[in-house]
Design an enzyme around this catalytic site. Structure first.
Site, PDB file in Angstrom:
ATOM      1  N   TYR A 139       0.797  -1.224   0.000  1.00 31.65           N
ATOM      2  CA  TYR A 139       0.000   0.000   0.000  1.00 31.65           C
ATOM      3  C   TYR A 139       0.831   1.277   0.000  1.00 31.65           C
ATOM      4  CZ  TYR A 139      -4.144  -2.809   0.668  1.00 31.65           C
ATOM      5  OH  TYR A 139      -5.159  -3.710   0.477  1.00 31.65           O
ATOM      6  N   LYS A 189       2.541 -15.950   3.567  1.00 30.70           N
ATOM      7  CA  LYS A 189       2.637 -16.862   2.417  1.00 30.70           C
ATOM      8  C   LYS A 189       4.103 -17.239   2.284  1.00 30.70           C
ATOM      9  CE  LYS A 189       0.620 -18.770  -1.183  1.00 30.70           C
ATOM     10  NZ  LYS A 189      -0.306 -19.888  -1.040  1.00 30.70           N
ATOM     11  N   ASP A 222      -4.013 -18.300   2.271  1.00 35.49           N
ATOM     12  CA  ASP A 222      -5.108 -19.017   1.612  1.00 35.49           C
ATOM     13  C   ASP A 222      -5.775 -19.974   2.590  1.00 35.49           C
ATOM     14  OD1 ASP A 222      -2.556 -20.109   1.492  1.00 35.49           O
ATOM     15  OD2 ASP A 222      -2.888 -21.214  -0.359  1.00 35.49           O
TER      16      ASP A 222
END
Ligand code: ATP
Length: 356
Positions: A139, A189, A222
């Protein structure tokens, strides 16, 4: 000892933002009366309406004034005619970066009497807080475009992860876990984002040494989405980066019964700048003006603000009062709610006034 007088900046914003903020302020007044503190409030006209009429998003003089407050309550900003990104980058992200609001605090809690889309999920199985790092990651706007508009165009958007930025978010999450159920989950991740995730994982491993009572877990983002739906009881405090946190917490909002429930705090824990509290929902132009907006997310955000200002008893009373109204609603927002936005606000304020 907490202070007993607070300067609070209020940005009602657009659409239902103004409607839910009016109710949040009623509840804030009730809490102030009941718990013996005072607030001095300044209202700021910022958001889509102001942008469309003056072209201004966040004048620097207004930003400087906001900085002089103890906290900011925000309703929601956005109108359909404002191009996407103008208010997000020019107001919300600007305040996050300039005021160094490095923690985005997002409780995901299913309250009694609230319908959830997850069949069979009960409130005892869903009570967690997501700590989203709020000033780095994807961001920051780092990246660029090359050969734009040609078949050879290239765009990059980089994820910035500083040891300093990651560690302060991780430490905040450990502190919170130590106050709650002593369980912290890192969500990232590691199997693919080998540079950024490695920094996060090593930081968590090292900081864990200072928190021997807190059990540490890890999930891929996920899998976190899957578990949030199938077994949210796995989570107590989850810490994650800016982008993953943005996505996971919207899923969390759905699990906890929708946008009428989801509250957030953008915190500067050092107190160098005011922290900002807002419901997760937007200005909901589709229902604005009808009294159909559920103000509970805004009220929960106000409770978080009270806790941040040091009024934990008042925060608890506000949360309990708002939660007590939820089973009395027909739906959690919209035309069939069974009560208007203002009636819900009145009822919560009254229950705060008589809280023990
Ligand atoms: P934004 O881009 O500002 O987030 P949006 O339209 O994508 O805008 P919301 O404004 O949050 O998102 O609205 C999404 C849906 O949720 C709309 O149908 C809206 O009516 C509903 N909604 C949002 N907030 C509330 C609320 N407080 N009470 C009831 N329904 C709400």
């Amino acid at each position: 000892m907490s202070k007993t007088h607070h300067r609070v900046a209020v940005i009602p914003g657009d659409g239902v933002g103004t409607e839910v903020t009016a109710e949040a302020l009623k509840v804030l007044d009730a809490a102030a009366n009941r718990f013996g503190f005072t607030t001095e409030r300044t209202e700021y006209d910022l958001g889509g309406r102001r942008y469309l009429s003056t072209g201004e998003v966040l004048p620097s003089s207004v930003q400087a004034e906001l900085d002089g407050h103890d906290a900011i309550l925000l309703g929601a900003v956005g109108t359909p005619d404002v191009p996407p990104g103008v208010l997000e980058r020019g107001l919300l992200l600007k305040l996050r970066f300039d005021f160094d609001l490095y923690i985005n605090l997002r409780p995901v809690k299913l309250y009694e009497g609230v319908p959830t889309p997850i069949a069979g999920l009960t409130p005892d199985r869903c009570d967690m807080v997501v700590i989203r790092e709020n000033t780095e990651g994807m961001y920051t706007g780092v990246g660029g475009v090359f050969k734009k508009g040609t078949p050879l165009e290239i765009a990059t958007q980089e994820s910035i992860n500083s040891r300093y930025g990651v560690e302060r978010a991780v430490r905040f999450a450990f502190d919170l876990a130590a106050e709650r159920r002593n369980h912290l989950t890192l969500c990232h991740k590691t199997n693919v984002l080998t540079f950024a995730a490695d920094l996060w994982q090593r930081t968590v491993n090292e900081v864990a040494g200072d928190y021997p009572t807190v059990a540490v877990d890890y999930v891929h983002v996920d899998a976190a989405c899957l578990y949030l739906v199938t077994s949210p009881e796995r989570f107590d405090v989850m810490v994650t980066d800016n982008l993953f946190g943005d996505i996971v917490t919207d899923l969390g909002a759905a699990v906890q019964g929708g946008l009428g429930m989801a509250a957030s705090g953008n915190l500067n824990p050092s107190g160098d700048h005011p922290s900002m509290f807002e419901p997760v929902h937007g200005s909901a132009p589709d229902i604005a003006g009808n009294g159909w907006a559920n103000p509970v997310a805004a009220v929960f955000s106000t409770a978080m603000c009270l806790a941040h200002l040091g009024h934990r008893d008042a925060a608890t009373a506000v949360e309990v009062a708002a939660a007590s109204v939820l089973p009395e609603l027909e739906t959690m927002g919209g035309p069939d709610m069974g009560m208007s936005t203002a009636q819900i606000g009145d009822m919560i304020a009254e229950r705060v006034s008589i809280s023990k």
